[in-house]
Design a protein around this motif. Structure first.
Motif, PDB file in Angstrom:
ATOM      1  N   VAL A   1       0.940  -1.171   0.099  1.00  0.00           N
ATOM      2  CA  VAL A   1      -0.016  -0.006   0.038  1.00  0.00           C
ATOM      3  C   VAL A   1       1.022   1.150  -0.098  1.00  0.00           C
ATOM      4  O   VAL A   1       1.902   1.082  -0.359  1.00  0.00           O
ATOM      5  CB  VAL A   1      -1.104   0.065   1.202  1.00  0.00           C
ATOM      6  CG1 VAL A   1      -1.757  -1.386   1.045  1.00  0.00           C
ATOM      7  CG2 VAL A   1      -0.312   0.035   2.563  1.00  0.00           C
TER       8      VAL A   1
ATOM      9  N   VAL B   1      -2.242   6.551   3.316  1.00  0.00           N
ATOM     10  CA  VAL B   1      -3.535   6.839   2.803  1.00  0.00           C
ATOM     11  C   VAL B   1      -4.288   7.611   3.896  1.00  0.00           C
ATOM     12  O   VAL B   1      -5.603   7.922   3.846  1.00  0.00           O
ATOM     13  CB  VAL B   1      -4.449   5.410   2.629  1.00  0.00           C
ATOM     14  CG1 VAL B   1      -3.848   4.906   1.409  1.00  0.00           C
ATOM     15  CG2 VAL B   1      -4.379   4.832   3.863  1.00  0.00           C
ATOM     16  N   ASP B   2      -3.866   8.394   4.620  1.00  0.00           N
ATOM     17  CA  ASP B   2      -4.263   9.094   5.813  1.00  0.00           C
ATOM     18  C   ASP B   2      -5.208  10.157   5.291  1.00  0.00           C
ATOM     19  O   ASP B   2      -6.506  10.375   5.871  1.00  0.00           O
ATOM     20  CB  ASP B   2      -3.353   9.624   6.892  1.00  0.00           C
ATOM     21  CG  ASP B   2      -2.919   8.609   7.664  1.00  0.00           C
ATOM     22  OD1 ASP B   2      -3.279   7.293   7.688  1.00  0.00           O
ATOM     23  OD2 ASP B   2      -1.860   8.793   8.307  1.00  0.00           O
TER      24      ASP B   2
ATOM     25  N   LEU C   1      -6.071   2.844  -1.018  1.00  0.00           N
ATOM     26  CA  LEU C   1      -6.873   3.093   0.151  1.00  0.00           C
ATOM     27  C   LEU C   1      -7.868   2.119   0.306  1.00  0.00           C
ATOM     28  O   LEU C   1      -8.147   1.449   1.383  1.00  0.00           O
ATOM     29  CB  LEU C   1      -7.492   4.289   0.303  1.00  0.00           C
ATOM     30  CG  LEU C   1      -8.840   4.277   1.238  1.00  0.00           C
ATOM     31  CD1 LEU C   1      -8.362   4.299   2.732  1.00  0.00           C
ATOM     32  CD2 LEU C   1      -9.444   5.899   0.926  1.00  0.00           C
TER      33      LEU C   1
ATOM     34  N   VAL D   1      -6.406  -1.218   2.025  1.00  0.00           N
ATOM     35  CA  VAL D   1      -6.210  -0.895   3.250  1.00  0.00           C
ATOM     36  C   VAL D   1      -7.933  -1.298   3.950  1.00  0.00           C
ATOM     37  O   VAL D   1      -8.151  -2.092   4.952  1.00  0.00           O
ATOM     38  CB  VAL D   1      -5.816   0.492   3.916  1.00  0.00           C
ATOM     39  CG1 VAL D   1      -6.050   0.607   5.328  1.00  0.00           C
ATOM     40  CG2 VAL D   1      -4.395   0.525   3.444  1.00  0.00           C
ATOM     41  N   LEU D   2      -8.738  -0.696   3.217  1.00  0.00           N
ATOM     42  CA  LEU D   2      -9.955  -0.852   3.845  1.00  0.00           C
ATOM     43  C   LEU D   2     -10.598  -2.262   3.718  1.00  0.00           C
ATOM     44  O   LEU D   2     -11.126  -2.704   4.622  1.00  0.00           O
ATOM     45  CB  LEU D   2     -11.014   0.060   3.220  1.00  0.00           C
ATOM     46  CG  LEU D   2     -11.153   1.604   3.402  1.00  0.00           C
ATOM     47  CD1 LEU D   2     -11.941   2.297   2.296  1.00  0.00           C
ATOM     48  CD2 LEU D   2     -11.504   1.827   4.661  1.00  0.00           C
TER      49      LEU D   2
ATOM     50  N   CYS E   1      -0.856  -4.634   6.087  1.00  0.00           N
ATOM     51  CA  CYS E   1      -0.502  -3.599   4.917  1.00  0.00           C
ATOM     52  C   CYS E   1       0.768  -2.989   5.037  1.00  0.00           C
ATOM     53  O   CYS E   1       1.220  -2.661   6.151  1.00  0.00           O
ATOM     54  CB  CYS E   1      -1.715  -2.505   5.236  1.00  0.00           C
ATOM     55  SG  CYS E   1      -3.172  -2.997   4.726  1.00  0.00           S
TER      56      CYS E   1
ATOM     57  N   PHE F   1      -0.665  -2.111  10.021  1.00  0.00           N
ATOM     58  CA  PHE F   1      -0.187  -1.091   9.037  1.00  0.00           C
ATOM     59  C   PHE F   1       1.231  -0.952   9.422  1.00  0.00           C
ATOM     60  O   PHE F   1       1.474  -0.548  10.501  1.00  0.00           O
ATOM     61  CB  PHE F   1      -0.984   0.269   8.908  1.00  0.00           C
ATOM     62  CG  PHE F   1      -0.213   1.092   7.727  1.00  0.00           C
ATOM     63  CD1 PHE F   1      -0.856   1.140   6.648  1.00  0.00           C
ATOM     64  CD2 PHE F   1       0.437   2.054   8.123  1.00  0.00           C
ATOM     65  CE1 PHE F   1      -0.497   1.707   5.470  1.00  0.00           C
ATOM     66  CE2 PHE F   1       1.185   2.666   7.045  1.00  0.00           C
ATOM     67  CZ  PHE F   1       0.668   2.439   5.744  1.00  0.00           C
TER      68      PHE F   1
ATOM     69  N   LEU G   1      -3.476   3.781  11.718  1.00  0.00           N
ATOM     70  CA  LEU G   1      -4.140   4.527  10.601  1.00  0.00           C
ATOM     71  C   LEU G   1      -5.037   5.802  11.045  1.00  0.00           C
ATOM     72  O   LEU G   1      -5.559   5.805  12.249  1.00  0.00           O
ATOM     73  CB  LEU G   1      -5.113   3.484   9.661  1.00  0.00           C
ATOM     74  CG  LEU G   1      -4.181   2.491   9.017  1.00  0.00           C
ATOM     75  CD1 LEU G   1      -4.898   1.492   8.507  1.00  0.00           C
ATOM     76  CD2 LEU G   1      -3.442   2.992   7.907  1.00  0.00           C
TER      77      LEU G   1
ATOM     78  N   ALA H   1      -9.340   5.463   6.283  1.00  0.00           N
ATOM     79  CA  ALA H   1      -8.751   4.127   6.429  1.00  0.00           C
ATOM     80  C   ALA H   1      -9.380   3.560   7.742  1.00  0.00           C
ATOM     81  O   ALA H   1      -9.076   2.252   7.842  1.00  0.00           O
ATOM     82  CB  ALA H   1      -7.154   4.124   6.452  1.00  0.00           C
ATOM     83  N   THR H   2     -10.025   4.093   8.598  1.00  0.00           N
ATOM     84  CA  THR H   2     -10.359   3.580   9.899  1.00  0.00           C
ATOM     85  C   THR H   2     -11.813   3.394   9.893  1.00  0.00           C
ATOM     86  O   THR H   2     -12.324   3.056  10.744  1.00  0.00           O
ATOM     87  CB  THR H   2      -9.984   4.416  11.163  1.00  0.00           C
ATOM     88  OG1 THR H   2     -10.369   5.578  10.946  1.00  0.00           O
ATOM     89  CG2 THR H   2      -8.476   4.541  11.220  1.00  0.00           C
TER      90      THR H   2
END
Length: 282
Positions: A136, A139-140, A166, A169-170, A188, A239, A248, A252-253
């Motif tokens: 990845v 992506v924040d 992103l 990550v999701l 990730c 991550f 994250l 992403a959260t």
């Protein structure tokens, strides 16, 4: 990794090639999914003198049917998959569509890996201590537009790539839930800037920057293997930026976004209950 099964996408160049080579030298049974088994990178892998073994499987991530065929080959050969590295990716200066009519960056970087991971879910569970690694990027500050996942309104290769990362990550959150109770973990991994052919088609400024400050593929692969060796088990996905775990932020959260993306991805990929056992309902 001696005797264990590792599956890697994009394993004939860059980080994928370095990781596949290192794992084979450790005695792993490595299956590399690659678009062309006759490529220079594939020949390098086939010529390796290693303790493990390397098997090449043709897989075009721009074709969902090809992903399904490759997953069947892996499942037929392997009773368990101990490590799945979703590594392959593209940077496309211009928007393009896949053979399935989907935006190519979204499909190659994310959706085909989503499909592959789900099709191999039973093999990952069978390993009991499997690891899934999604390559990845930071992506924040990135957000998905669920009304335009295919970037039909506007397209930027940097934005398209960031959104695909992103998505990985999701999806890791939901995949982790699907593997719950099996001892498996989803990681990730952001390797930082890496000097690889991935950026050859990008701007000259970006390519020059990466050539100056980027790590080598071998360094990125070594960091990944160090994470796999040292990372403590965790509930849910983890991550890592280089070798450091970090929390994250932002979308992403978002568990609701993760669930929505999973359901949309299952429809786009044609994933059904007949394909996989134990995945979250779509």
């Amino acid at each position: 990794m001696r005797g264990k099964v590792a599956v890697i996408t994009g394993g004939t160049s860059g980080i994928g090639l370095a990781t596949a080579s290192a794992l084979a030298r450790q005695g792993a049974r490595v299956t590399v999914l690659c678009r062309r088994t006759g490529s220079e990178g594939a020949r390098k892998l086939a010529a390796l003198k290693v303790q493990g073994e390397v098997h090449l499987v043709e897989c075009d991530l721009g074709r969902l049917a090809s992903v399904r065929a490759a997953a069947r080959q892996v499942a037929d050969r392997c009773g368990a998959v101990h490590l799945l590295v979703n590594n392959a990716g593209v940077f496309l200066r211009e928007r393009a569509e896949s053979a399935d009519g989907l935006e190519m960056t979204f499909q190659v970087n994310y959706l085909s890996h989503f499909l592959l991971s789900n099709l191999l879910l039973d093999r990952l569970k069978a390993a009991r201590d499997a690891r899934v690694v999604n390559l990845v990027a930071p992506v924040d500050s990135i957000r998905l537009d669920f009304d335009d996942l295919m970037s039909t309104r506007s397209y930027s290769f940097l934005a398209a790539s960031a959104r695909s990362k992103l998505a990985l990550v999701l999806a890791a959150r939901r995949l982790s839930g699907a593997l719950s109770g099996s001892g498996a973990q989803v990681l990730c991994y952001y390797p930082g800037l890496v000097r690889s052919g991935l950026f050859d088609g990008t701007s000259r400024v970006l390519k020059t920057l990466i050539d100056v400050v980027g790590a080598t593929p071998a360094q990125a692969a070594a960091n990944l293997l160090a994470i796999l060796a040292d990372a403590p088990p965790a509930e849910g996905p983890a991550f890592f930026e280089r070798t450091r775990a970090r929390p994250l932020k932002g979308m992403a959260t978002d568990a609701e976004a993760a669930a929505r993306l999973w359901d949309m991805s299952a429809r786009l990929a044609g994933l059904t209950r007949a394909d996989v056992t134990g995945a979250p309902a779509s």
